[in-house]
Design a protein around this motif. Structure first.
Motif, PDB file in Angstrom:
ATOM      1  N   ASN A  40       0.770  -1.057   0.006  1.00 18.43           N
ATOM      2  CA  ASN A  40       0.078  -0.057  -0.035  1.00 18.43           C
ATOM      3  C   ASN A  40       0.910   1.181   0.120  1.00 18.43           C
ATOM      4  OD1 ASN A  40      -3.137  -0.700   0.427  1.00 18.43           O
ATOM      5  ND2 ASN A  40      -1.893  -2.035   1.778  1.00 18.43           N
ATOM      6  N   ARG A  41       0.470   2.347  -0.522  1.00 13.84           N
ATOM      7  CA  ARG A  41       1.119   3.554  -0.648  1.00 13.84           C
ATOM      8  C   ARG A  41       1.673   3.931   0.735  1.00 13.84           C
ATOM      9  NH1 ARG A  41       2.798   6.873  -5.136  1.00 13.84           N
ATOM     10  NH2 ARG A  41       2.323   5.344  -6.574  1.00 13.84           N
ATOM     11  N   ALA A  42       0.766   3.805   1.832  1.00 12.44           N
ATOM     12  CA  ALA A  42       1.057   4.207   3.217  1.00 12.44           C
ATOM     13  C   ALA A  42       2.380   3.290   3.526  1.00 12.44           C
ATOM     14  CB  ALA A  42       0.147   3.940   4.191  1.00 12.44           C
ATOM     15  N   GLY A 150      -5.184   2.176  -9.938  1.00 18.14           N
ATOM     16  CA  GLY A 150      -4.421   1.843  -8.638  1.00 18.14           C
ATOM     17  C   GLY A 150      -5.223   0.744  -7.958  1.00 18.14           C
ATOM     18  N   GLY A 151      -4.697   0.314  -6.801  1.00 17.98           N
ATOM     19  CA  GLY A 151      -5.268  -0.771  -5.989  1.00 17.98           C
ATOM     20  C   GLY A 151      -6.722  -0.265  -5.474  1.00 17.98           C
ATOM     21  N   GLY A 172      -3.101   7.997 -15.555  1.00 15.94           N
ATOM     22  CA  GLY A 172      -2.206   8.750 -16.112  1.00 15.94           C
ATOM     23  C   GLY A 172      -1.969   8.371 -17.780  1.00 15.94           C
ATOM     24  N   LYS A 176      -3.840   2.437 -19.072  1.00 19.85           N
ATOM     25  CA  LYS A 176      -4.389   2.421 -17.828  1.00 19.85           C
ATOM     26  C   LYS A 176      -5.965   2.675 -17.841  1.00 19.85           C
ATOM     27  CE  LYS A 176      -0.688   2.571 -14.772  1.00 19.85           C
ATOM     28  NZ  LYS A 176       0.011   3.322 -13.361  1.00 19.85           N
ATOM     29  N   TYR A 191      -5.552  12.530 -16.791  1.00 22.78           N
ATOM     30  CA  TYR A 191      -5.182  13.580 -16.316  1.00 22.78           C
ATOM     31  C   TYR A 191      -4.022  14.477 -16.657  1.00 22.78           C
ATOM     32  CZ  TYR A 191      -1.522  11.066 -13.475  1.00 22.78           C
ATOM     33  OH  TYR A 191      -0.463  10.147 -13.120  1.00 22.78           O
ATOM     34  N   TYR A 220      -6.339  18.889  -5.852  1.00 23.41           N
ATOM     35  CA  TYR A 220      -7.536  18.554  -6.553  1.00 23.41           C
ATOM     36  C   TYR A 220      -8.467  19.252  -5.825  1.00 23.41           C
ATOM     37  CZ  TYR A 220      -5.774  15.360 -10.034  1.00 23.41           C
ATOM     38  OH  TYR A 220      -5.239  14.926 -11.414  1.00 23.41           O
ATOM     39  N   ILE A 237      -9.007  10.503   0.705  1.00 23.54           N
ATOM     40  CA  ILE A 237      -8.301   9.465   1.481  1.00 23.54           C
ATOM     41  C   ILE A 237      -6.788   9.572   1.359  1.00 23.54           C
ATOM     42  CG2 ILE A 237     -10.368   7.763   1.265  1.00 23.54           C
ATOM     43  CD1 ILE A 237      -8.968   6.349  -0.964  1.00 23.54           C
ATOM     44  N   GLY A 238      -6.186  10.376   0.326  1.00 21.68           N
ATOM     45  CA  GLY A 238      -5.004  10.346  -0.176  1.00 21.68           C
ATOM     46  C   GLY A 238      -4.626  11.982   0.076  1.00 21.68           C
ATOM     47  N   THR A 262     -10.796  10.839   5.617  1.00 24.41           N
ATOM     48  CA  THR A 262     -10.700   9.793   6.340  1.00 24.41           C
ATOM     49  C   THR A 262      -9.430   8.940   6.128  1.00 24.41           C
ATOM     50  OG1 THR A 262     -11.677   8.117   4.822  1.00 24.41           O
ATOM     51  CG2 THR A 262     -13.104   9.510   6.067  1.00 24.41           C
ATOM     52  N   LEU A 264      -8.210   4.834   7.357  1.00 25.06           N
ATOM     53  CA  LEU A 264      -8.757   3.692   8.103  1.00 25.06           C
ATOM     54  C   LEU A 264      -7.608   3.394   9.170  1.00 25.06           C
ATOM     55  CD1 LEU A 264     -10.677   1.382   7.633  1.00 25.06           C
ATOM     56  CD2 LEU A 264      -9.090   0.475   5.815  1.00 25.06           C
ATOM     57  N   VAL A 312       5.779   0.082  -7.208  1.00 24.48           N
ATOM     58  CA  VAL A 312       4.563   0.970  -6.740  1.00 24.48           C
ATOM     59  C   VAL A 312       5.052   2.529  -6.783  1.00 24.48           C
ATOM     60  CG1 VAL A 312       2.978   1.380  -4.926  1.00 24.48           C
ATOM     61  CG2 VAL A 312       3.325  -0.672  -5.611  1.00 24.48           C
ATOM     62  N   HIS A 317       2.165  -0.172 -12.054  1.00 25.16           N
ATOM     63  CA  HIS A 317       1.178  -1.231 -11.715  1.00 25.16           C
ATOM     64  C   HIS A 317      -0.002  -0.821 -12.183  1.00 25.16           C
ATOM     65  CE1 HIS A 317       1.044   1.093  -8.504  1.00 25.16           C
ATOM     66  NE2 HIS A 317       0.000   0.622  -7.846  1.00 25.16           N
ATOM     67  N   GLY A 319      -3.777  -2.023 -10.147  1.00 23.14           N
ATOM     68  CA  GLY A 319      -4.179  -2.961  -9.345  1.00 23.14           C
ATOM     69  C   GLY A 319      -3.070  -3.042  -8.085  1.00 23.14           C
TER      70      GLY A 319
HETATM   71  N1  LIG Z   1      -7.243   7.168   3.903  1.00 21.76           N
HETATM   72  C1  LIG Z   1      -7.144   5.764   3.770  1.00 21.76           C
HETATM   73  O1  LIG Z   1      -7.818   5.047   4.788  1.00 21.76           O
HETATM   74  C2  LIG Z   1      -6.621   4.993   2.674  1.00 21.76           C
HETATM   75  C3  LIG Z   1      -6.593   3.451   2.570  1.00 21.76           C
HETATM   76  C4  LIG Z   1      -5.950   3.135   1.458  1.00 21.76           C
HETATM   77  C5  LIG Z   1      -5.260   3.904   0.545  1.00 21.76           C
HETATM   78  N2  LIG Z   1      -5.218   5.363   0.687  1.00 21.76           N
HETATM   79  C6  LIG Z   1      -4.664   6.024  -0.339  1.00 21.76           C
HETATM   80  O2  LIG Z   1      -5.128   6.139  -1.374  1.00 21.76           O
HETATM   81  C7  LIG Z   1      -4.379   6.059  -2.415  1.00 21.76           C
HETATM   82  C8  LIG Z   1      -4.462   5.270  -3.335  1.00 21.76           C
HETATM   83  O3  LIG Z   1      -3.872   4.127  -2.823  1.00 21.76           O
HETATM   84  P1  LIG Z   1      -3.445   2.627  -3.766  1.00 21.76           P
HETATM   85  O4  LIG Z   1      -3.360   1.497  -2.831  1.00 21.76           O
HETATM   86  O5  LIG Z   1      -4.532   2.574  -4.677  1.00 21.76           O
HETATM   87  O6  LIG Z   1      -2.208   3.269  -4.418  1.00 21.76           O
HETATM   88  P2  LIG Z   1      -1.737   3.102  -6.068  1.00 21.76           P
HETATM   89  O7  LIG Z   1      -2.198   1.662  -6.404  1.00 21.76           O
HETATM   90  O8  LIG Z   1      -0.363   3.460  -6.105  1.00 21.76           O
HETATM   91  O9  LIG Z   1      -2.537   3.957  -6.710  1.00 21.76           O
HETATM   92  C9  LIG Z   1      -2.127   5.437  -6.542  1.00 21.76           C
HETATM   93  C10 LIG Z   1      -2.871   6.202  -7.923  1.00 21.76           C
HETATM   94  O10 LIG Z   1      -2.708   7.402  -7.774  1.00 21.76           O
HETATM   95  C11 LIG Z   1      -2.795   7.851  -9.057  1.00 21.76           C
HETATM   96  N3  LIG Z   1      -2.336   9.304  -9.436  1.00 21.76           N
HETATM   97  C12 LIG Z   1      -1.132   9.775  -9.372  1.00 21.76           C
HETATM   98  N4  LIG Z   1      -1.102  11.312  -9.674  1.00 21.76           N
HETATM   99  C13 LIG Z   1      -2.486  11.459 -10.102  1.00 21.76           C
HETATM  100  C14 LIG Z   1      -3.057  12.543 -10.651  1.00 21.76           C
HETATM  101  N5  LIG Z   1      -2.409  13.626 -10.838  1.00 21.76           N
HETATM  102  N6  LIG Z   1      -4.367  12.659 -10.863  1.00 21.76           N
HETATM  103  C15 LIG Z   1      -5.134  11.569 -10.583  1.00 21.76           C
HETATM  104  N7  LIG Z   1      -4.570  10.135 -10.433  1.00 21.76           N
HETATM  105  C16 LIG Z   1      -3.371  10.111  -9.899  1.00 21.76           C
HETATM  106  C17 LIG Z   1      -1.954   6.999 -10.076  1.00 21.76           C
HETATM  107  O11 LIG Z   1      -2.566   7.045 -11.399  1.00 21.76           O
HETATM  108  P3  LIG Z   1      -1.499   6.626 -12.581  1.00 21.76           P
HETATM  109  O12 LIG Z   1      -0.763   5.374 -12.295  1.00 21.76           O
HETATM  110  O13 LIG Z   1      -2.385   6.336 -13.606  1.00 21.76           O
HETATM  111  O14 LIG Z   1      -0.746   7.794 -12.684  1.00 21.76           O
HETATM  112  C18 LIG Z   1      -2.407   5.735  -9.247  1.00 21.76           C
HETATM  113  O15 LIG Z   1      -3.509   5.060  -9.977  1.00 21.76           O
HETATM  114  C19 LIG Z   1      -3.065   6.449  -1.833  1.00 21.76           C
HETATM  115  O16 LIG Z   1      -2.491   8.043  -1.641  1.00 21.76           O
HETATM  116  C20 LIG Z   1      -3.280   6.043  -0.581  1.00 21.76           C
HETATM  117  O17 LIG Z   1      -2.376   6.306   0.418  1.00 21.76           O
HETATM  118  C21 LIG Z   1      -5.805   5.775   1.843  1.00 21.76           C
END
Ligand SMILES: NC(=O)c1ccc[n+]([C@@H]2O[C@H](COP(=O)([O-])OP(=O)(O)OC[C@H]3O[C@@H](n4cnc5c(N)ncnc54)[C@H](OP(=O)(O)O)[C@@H]3O)[C@@H](O)[C@H]2O)c1
Length: 325
Positions: A40-42, A150-151, A172, A176, A191, A220, A237-238, A262, A264, A312, A317, A319
């Motif tokens: 996960n990104r975290a 993304g995931g 991006g 994708k 985007y 955004y 969430i991010g 939020t 999690l 990552v 990736h 998913g």
């Molecule tokens: N708050 C919570 O509880 C929680 C829980 C889980 C995850 N998250 C957060 O949710 C986010 C996604 O997590 P993930 O696991 O899915 O990560 P991930 O698979 O690495 O996905 C990150 C996504 O961000 C996109 N992105 C980057 N720059 C962007 C832009 N300018 N405009 C639109 N999209 C953009 C990327 O798109 P491209 O690859 O197409 O560039 C990629 O799909 C992370 O920031 C993570 O920390 C938060």
């Protein structure tokens, strides 16, 4: 047991596969022998020293895993040694054993291989708690998912489509976006080339998005308000685009819009348990029916977690990137 240890804050190379003391299940906890975890990104932020684990959580990274129950702590009912599970963790998934509060275990949906189930808990719980439980997405709504490939995005697209919503995504690259279309998105915005406010409004006769699931944060913020439909809900969430932003509250008020942010990981165990119960009851049937599929980009050995972090970090990736023990 062995675990991936963060030896010091830094790049992927600070991750080391080391022998460490075994995890032990305390009262109300279950010990899981890990089959796989997922990135996960975290985890990247934690590795860099920006996201310390919450009090009481394991120092090893890893917010989710799949595996087999190895032992039950005092007072745990409803689970047996040998059960296959997927688990939402506050940390510690990058290890051979992890202790988890029993309420954060979910059964593996029928038909999902135990390995792929490693990447389900975090995305399902995040999407369900934000999009369904908080924002109340319903059939006919338009959901805008930033980072659709993304995931989080790949699960959100499928879940929303299964609930009868129309799905807009940003990503991006054309490749994708095509993957997002295959998963059920029908408003596709690159985007790097397009303004998502214009694109989503044009595709919805000016209405905009009823719900926005945002991973970009500050970058955004105003445009998410601009793209919102009347009565719409933004769930942040991010913070990939920064933490501090400014919005025109007049626009948000005029739309009677809601803005919520939020996380999690920091929620109390009782809230996580409530979310896991809703996911198992409401989302797993959609997985079992095939309406939602796991999207596994690749599987990397857990001891090579550094390589998984590079993938990552570079957003190579689509998913989930899984880490197999
Ligand atoms: N708050 C919570 O509880 C929680 C829980 C889980 C995850 N998250 C957060 O949710 C986010 C996604 O997590 P993930 O696991 O899915 O990560 P991930 O698979 O690495 O996905 C990150 C996504 O961000 C996109 N992105 C980057 N720059 C962007 C832009 N300018 N405009 C639109 N999209 C953009 C990327 O798109 P491209 O690859 O197409 O560039 C990629 O799909 C992370 O920031 C993570 O920390 C938060």
């Amino acid at each position: 047991m062995h675990a991936v240890v963060i030896t010091e804050p830094g790049g992927p190379d600070v991750l080391r596969w080391q022998e460490v003391p075994d995890a032990v299940a305390g009262p109300g906890e279950v010990l899981v022998r890990v089959t796989a975890s997922a990135v996960n990104r975290a985890d990247l932020l934690q590795r860099q020293g920006f996201y310390p684990p919450p009090r009481g959580a394991s120092a090893y990274p890893g917010l989710e895993c799949s595996g087999v129950i190895a032992a039950l702590g005092d007072g745990v009912g409803g689970w047996s040694v040998g059960d296959e599970v997927t688990a939402l963790l506050a940390g510690g998934g990058y290890a051979e054993l992890v202790a988890v509060p029993a309420g954060q275990l979910m059964p593996v949906p029928r038909g999902v291989p135990l390995l792929d189930a490693a990447g389900l808990a975090e995305v399902a719980c995040t999407v369900w708690s934000n999009v369904v439980m908080d924002a109340g997405l319903s059939a006919g709504d338009v959901l805008l998912v930033h980072g659709g490939a993304g995931g989080i995005g790949t699960f959100a697209i499928q879940a929303a489509a299964a609930l009868g919503a129309r799905v807009a995504v940003t990503a991006g690259s054309a490749d994708k976006l095509e993957r997002c279309r295959e998963l059920g998105a029908d408003i596709l915005v690159n985007y790097r080339e397009q303004d998502f406010v214009e694109a989503v409004k044009a595709a919805t006769e000016g209405r905009g998005a009823d719900v926005v699931l945002d991973v970009m944060g500050a970058a955004y913020l105003q445009r998410n308000v601009d793209v919102l439909a009347t009565g719409g809900r933004i769930q942040v969430i991010g913070m990939q685009g920064g933490t501090t932003g400014e919005i025109n509250l007049g626009v948000l008020m005029g739309k009677r819009g809601q803005l919520r942010a939020t996380t999690l990981r920091a929620r109390p165990a009782s809230e996580k348990a409530a979310i896991c119960a809703r996911v198992a009851a409401e989302a797993w049937p959609l997985v079992e029916s095939g309406a939602i599929s796991t999207v596994t980009d690749r599987v990397i050995p857990l001891r090579d977690a550094a390589e998984a972090h590079r993938v990552v970090e570079a957003s190579e990736h689509v998913g989930k990137v899984l880490l197999a023990v």
